[in-house]
Every structure is written in structure tokens, then in C-alpha cells.
Motif scaffolding. Structure first.
Motif, short mmCIF file in Angstrom:
data_model
loop_
_atom_site.label_atom_id
_atom_site.label_comp_id
_atom_site.label_asym_id
_atom_site.label_seq_id
_atom_site.Cartn_x
_atom_site.Cartn_y
_atom_site.Cartn_z
N LEU A 26 0.54 -1.09 0.13
CA LEU A 26 0.13 -0.08 -0.11
C LEU A 26 0.98 1.31 0.00
O LEU A 26 0.47 2.42 -0.66
CB LEU A 26 -0.81 0.09 1.13
CG LEU A 26 -2.08 -1.10 1.12
CD1 LEU A 26 -2.75 -1.19 2.28
CD2 LEU A 26 -3.08 -0.54 0.03
N ALA B 217 2.18 1.55 -3.49
CA ALA B 217 1.09 1.97 -4.51
C ALA B 217 0.75 3.53 -4.15
O ALA B 217 0.34 4.34 -4.95
CB ALA B 217 -0.10 1.23 -4.10
N ALA B 218 0.74 3.91 -2.87
CA ALA B 218 0.67 5.42 -2.66
C ALA B 218 1.47 6.27 -3.25
O ALA B 218 1.18 7.40 -3.67
CB ALA B 218 0.57 5.62 -1.11
N GLY C 291 2.16 1.07 -9.58
CA GLY C 291 1.01 0.12 -9.91
C GLY C 291 1.20 -1.22 -9.99
O GLY C 291 0.04 -2.01 -9.76
N PHE D 183 0.17 -2.18 -6.27
CA PHE D 183 -1.28 -2.22 -6.07
C PHE D 183 -1.84 -3.55 -6.58
O PHE D 183 -2.65 -4.27 -6.17
CB PHE D 183 -1.97 -1.00 -6.47
CG PHE D 183 -3.36 -0.88 -5.85
CD1 PHE D 183 -3.69 -0.70 -4.71
CD2 PHE D 183 -4.45 -1.28 -6.96
CE1 PHE D 183 -5.04 -0.54 -4.13
CE2 PHE D 183 -5.57 -1.41 -6.40
CZ PHE D 183 -5.92 -1.00 -4.86
N TYR E 99 -3.91 -6.10 -4.78
CA TYR E 99 -5.52 -6.77 -5.54
C TYR E 99 -5.35 -8.31 -5.77
O TYR E 99 -6.39 -8.77 -5.41
CB TYR E 99 -5.52 -5.99 -6.92
CG TYR E 99 -6.85 -6.35 -7.53
CD1 TYR E 99 -7.81 -6.06 -7.28
CD2 TYR E 99 -6.75 -7.43 -8.55
CE1 TYR E 99 -9.06 -6.46 -8.05
CE2 TYR E 99 -7.78 -7.96 -9.24
CZ TYR E 99 -8.86 -7.47 -9.03
OH TYR E 99 -10.01 -7.99 -9.76
N PHE F 209 -11.70 -1.68 -4.43
CA PHE F 209 -10.28 -1.61 -4.84
C PHE F 209 -10.03 -0.07 -5.34
O PHE F 209 -8.78 0.47 -5.22
CB PHE F 209 -9.96 -2.65 -5.92
CG PHE F 209 -9.61 -3.86 -5.10
CD1 PHE F 209 -8.31 -4.25 -4.21
CD2 PHE F 209 -10.59 -4.91 -5.15
CE1 PHE F 209 -8.30 -5.21 -3.55
CE2 PHE F 209 -10.34 -6.18 -4.16
CZ PHE F 209 -9.07 -6.28 -3.57
N ALA F 210 -10.89 0.36 -6.28
CA ALA F 210 -10.70 1.88 -6.66
C ALA F 210 -10.51 2.86 -5.60
O ALA F 210 -9.59 3.64 -5.50
CB ALA F 210 -11.91 2.05 -7.89
N LEU G 284 -7.39 2.26 -3.87
CA LEU G 284 -6.10 2.81 -4.59
C LEU G 284 -6.11 4.44 -4.30
O LEU G 284 -5.23 4.83 -4.18
CB LEU G 284 -6.18 2.59 -6.02
CG LEU G 284 -5.20 3.17 -6.82
CD1 LEU G 284 -3.65 2.51 -6.33
CD2 LEU G 284 -5.40 2.73 -8.30
N ALA H 265 -4.98 5.01 -0.59
CA ALA H 265 -3.78 4.31 -0.12
C ALA H 265 -2.67 4.95 0.65
O ALA H 265 -1.99 4.62 1.53
CB ALA H 265 -2.97 3.45 -1.23
N ARG I 163 -14.16 4.75 -9.69
CA ARG I 163 -13.91 4.17 -10.89
C ARG I 163 -13.88 5.13 -12.08
O ARG I 163 -12.87 5.27 -12.87
CB ARG I 163 -14.72 3.02 -11.56
CG ARG I 163 -14.42 1.73 -10.94
CD ARG I 163 -15.22 0.54 -11.36
NE ARG I 163 -16.75 0.65 -11.32
CZ ARG I 163 -17.79 0.09 -11.89
NH1 ARG I 163 -17.32 -0.82 -12.64
NH2 ARG I 163 -18.84 0.57 -11.62
N LEU J 44 -10.73 7.44 -11.75
CA LEU J 44 -9.52 6.50 -12.24
C LEU J 44 -9.48 6.37 -13.63
O LEU J 44 -8.56 5.91 -14.19
CB LEU J 44 -9.17 5.19 -11.47
CG LEU J 44 -8.91 5.39 -9.91
CD1 LEU J 44 -9.05 4.19 -9.04
CD2 LEU J 44 -7.39 6.02 -9.84
#
Length: 180
Positions: free
Chosen positions: A7, A10-11, A15, A18, A22, A51-52, A55, A58, A93, A96
């Protein structure tokens, strides 16, 4: 890498980190949602939203408990939001720029098979936990009961229940990681 490390990466825009997070938790989140909604497509949509949102947030994740508990909290919030609105909200979503998920029958069959296999594996892992941890994890995570209620039933303090849940989830995560 641990969930916390994934995490954090990912922050920072990683990608791949993450994607690993996932893959590690997609079946769990989908299974959690699938047991709570009537339509499989709705569970997929809610999982995508979960998950969106994970992300997007995060960078705000604080490692004061298992990341999977944080993730399931997001899933629960997405589920409650969808129940209040009467539909799945796709704001995360869209933010993103992710395409809507198209679910085929073969996808649903694969998810059901994986969920069944995962349930059997989880049951075996739960059986390996000490009795007090297993009871606390089941009461809190599966039955979604409050800590004070569990503490009263187990004749201990809320803090003890929190420790049992945390240790139990950590042990489950470690054992799952060892087997994958």
C-alpha cells in the motif's frame, strides 16, 4: 512484500504493488460481497469500487491493524452506500478512468469455484488458530459483531478481544502468504 509495504508503494504510484495487493485480496473481497448481495454482477461492481477507493486512499492508510481489515471496511462502506442509494456508485472508477466491468457466465463460475476452494482453505487455516483467537475472529469478521458484545460473551475486555482478532488475522495472513 507485506500488505503495508504494498500500500505504501501504491501510494507512491507503484501500479505493480497495487496489482499485487489486488491479486492477494480480490477473492476475499469478492467473496465477502458475494455473500451479501443477490446479484453476482453487483458483487463484481462493488469489488471494483472497493479496490478503486483503496487505490485512491492508499496514501492515507495507517498501518495500525491488518490491511485486510481496512480493505474489508471499505468494502462494507461501499456495500452500505449502494444499499442507501439503491445502486452501485461508480465515482471512484470514473475518477481513475476505469472501464465498467463486463461479467461473463464463465467469470461467475470461476469466482464461485475459487470462492469454494478459498472457503475450504480458510476453514482449515481457522482450525489451526488457538480457540480464543478463532472465536474472536469469527465473531468480529464473519458475524460482524461489536467488540463490546464479543467481550461480554467471552468474559474479557474489549482490548483483549481486539488483540485476539488482530493476532488471529495476522496469523491467517501469514499462513495464507506462506501457502501462495
Amino acid at each position: 512484500m507485506s500488505d503495508d509495504e504494498l500500500l505504501a508503494a501504491a501510494a507512491r504510484g507503484d501500479g505493480d504493488a497495487f496489482a499485487a495487493f489486488y491479486r492477494r485480496h480480490a477473492a476475499l473481497v469478492l467473496g465477502y460481497l458475494r455473500r451479501r448481495v443477490a446479484e453476482p454482477e453487483t458483487a463484481f461492481d462493488l469489488a471494483a469500487e472497493t479496490f478503486a477507493a483503496a487505490l485512491l486512499s492508499a496514501g492515507r492508510y495507517e498501518a495500525n491493524g491488518p490491511a485486510v481489515a481496512w480493505l474489508l471496511g471499505i468494502a462494507q462502506n461501499k456495500l452500505l452506500e449502494s444499499l442507501r442509494r439503491g445502486r452501485v456508485e461508480a465515482a471512484a472508477r470514473r475518477k481513475l478512468r476505469l472501464e465498467p466491468i463486463v461479467v461473463e457466465d464463465t467469470d461467475l463460475i470461476a469466482v464461485e469455484e475459487r470462492a469454494a476452494a478459498g472457503s475450504a482453505q480458510l476453514a482449515a487455516l481457522l482450525a489451526e488458530l488457538p480457540e480464543e483467537q478463532r472465536r474472536a475472529v469469527l465473531a468480529r469478521v464473519v458475524d460482524e459483531r461489536d467488540y463490546d458484545e464479543i467481550a461480554a460473551e467471552l468474559s474479557c475486555s474489549e482490548q483483549v478481544v481486539r488483540k485476539r482478532v488482530s493476532r488471529g488475522l495476522r496469523a491467517l495472513r501469514t499462513r495464507l502468504e506462506e501457502r501462495t
